[in-house]
Design an enzyme around this catalytic site. Structure first.
Site, PDB file in Angstrom:
ATOM      1  N   ASP A  91      16.717   8.217  18.704  1.00 41.32           N
ATOM      2  CA  ASP A  91      17.899   9.039  18.959  1.00 41.32           C
ATOM      3  C   ASP A  91      18.147   9.144  20.466  1.00 41.32           C
ATOM      4  O   ASP A  91      18.049   8.155  21.183  1.00 41.32           O
ATOM      5  CB  ASP A  91      17.723  10.415  18.300  1.00 41.32           C
ATOM      6  CG  ASP A  91      19.045  11.082  17.957  1.00 41.32           C
ATOM      7  OD1 ASP A  91      19.716  11.577  18.885  1.00 41.32           O
ATOM      8  OD2 ASP A  91      19.409  11.119  16.764  1.00 41.32           O
ATOM      9  N   THR A  93      17.508  10.203  24.394  1.00 42.34           N
ATOM     10  CA  THR A  93      16.395  10.343  25.317  1.00 42.34           C
ATOM     11  C   THR A  93      16.932  10.519  26.728  1.00 42.34           C
ATOM     12  O   THR A  93      17.990   9.996  27.062  1.00 42.34           O
ATOM     13  CB  THR A  93      15.486   9.089  25.271  1.00 42.34           C
ATOM     14  OG1 THR A  93      14.965   8.935  23.956  1.00 42.34           O
ATOM     15  CG2 THR A  93      14.317   9.199  26.230  1.00 42.34           C
ATOM     16  N   GLY A 162      10.842   4.312  22.115  1.00 46.56           N
ATOM     17  CA  GLY A 162      11.869   3.652  21.316  1.00 46.56           C
ATOM     18  C   GLY A 162      11.866   2.179  21.670  1.00 46.56           C
ATOM     19  O   GLY A 162      11.882   1.826  22.853  1.00 46.56           O
ATOM     20  N   ALA A 175       8.580   6.525  27.744  1.00 47.47           N
ATOM     21  CA  ALA A 175       8.925   7.344  28.916  1.00 47.47           C
ATOM     22  C   ALA A 175       7.982   8.541  28.953  1.00 47.47           C
ATOM     23  O   ALA A 175       8.055   9.426  28.099  1.00 47.47           O
ATOM     24  CB  ALA A 175      10.374   7.800  28.830  1.00 47.47           C
ATOM     25  N   CYS A 191      15.373  13.539  21.325  1.00 48.45           N
ATOM     26  CA  CYS A 191      15.061  12.644  20.194  1.00 48.45           C
ATOM     27  C   CYS A 191      15.612  13.171  18.875  1.00 48.45           C
ATOM     28  O   CYS A 191      15.153  12.790  17.801  1.00 48.45           O
ATOM     29  CB  CYS A 191      13.550  12.415  20.089  1.00 48.45           C
ATOM     30  SG  CYS A 191      12.857  11.682  21.578  1.00 48.45           S
TER      31      CYS A 191
END
EC number: 2.3.1.181
Length: 232
Positions: A91, A93, A162, A175, A191
């Protein structure tokens, strides 16, 4: 099977420029694999590991919900941030200064052909790195990434992940919040997960600033062992 991984630290670099560079390396590897398949060329495929620190930016994955970005374009501009819809999973970030972003662009045919295992090993790399700082980090079932105090009301995410993969070649990555300005996470539903906090290494250790290069070296140490890789 080529276990050598080309390390490149890009320093501070614009998200879109880095994304374009990832796509270039990704395509080069895919082209070699296609040539090998069509012509039985037997060419070795490369592996890359990019470190980078981005200026403030929000990215939305293919399955993401735009409503998880809680501000409009004008407000983003006032915060000095950019926004991109991108081709990884996951989703929304945030990336920004003080965050270590890692993009492994690997041909998993050189290691193992299992995306689930790949994600779990990336998570384990971060878990082991945080353990080096005395933190007990773990996975949260059904929620990719690395967390602290899972299963409690104080659960908080310290590392987002991701990835994208095609023909077993990976791009995008992780990250890890090290010295991040956590205020930027208030501009989104991180997210897409509501009611859970976000944290960073310096906050958890009660320090003003953590040596980013030291953290990178610890990440690479664990990566080499987990993936049986040689960093060059």
């Amino acid at each position: 099977m080529n276990k050598k991984v080309n390390l490149l630290d890009l320093g501070q670099k614009d998200y879109k420029e880095t994304w374009d560079y990832q796509e270039l390396l990704f395509k080069q590897t895919l082209d070699i694999k296609i040539k090998n398949r069509r012509e039985d060329a037997g060419l070795e495929t490369p592996n890359h590991f990019l470190f980078v620190e981005h200026p403030h930016v929000f990215t939305l994955g293919k399955s993401g919900d735009l409503s998880n970005l809680l501000v409009d374009e004008k407000e983003l501009e006032s915060k000095g941030a950019k926004f991109y819809k991108i081709n990884r999973g996951g989703d929304i970030t945030y990336h920004g200064p003080g965050q270590i972003v890692g993009y492994p662009i690997l041909d998993l045919d050189n290691f193992f052909t299992d995306i689930h295992k790949y994600l779990r090993l990336l998570e384990e790399m971060v878990v082991l790195t945080l353990a080096d700082y005395g933190l007990k980090a773990e996975r949260s079932e059904g929620e990719t990434g690395v967390w602290l105090d899972v299963g409690t009301p104080f659960a908080r995410k310290i590392c987002a992940m991701g990835v994208r993969a095609s023909r077993w070649v990976t791009m995008h990555g992780f990250a890890l919040n090290v010295n991040s300005d956590l205020g930027y996470f208030d501009l989104m539903v991180p997210c897409g997960i509501k009611d859970k906090a976000v944290t960073s290494l310096n906050v958890e250790l009660g320090m003003a600033k953590i040596d980013m290069n030291e953290v990178k070296q610890k990440l690479l140490h664990h990566f080499k062992i987990l993936f049986d890789a040689e960093i060059i």
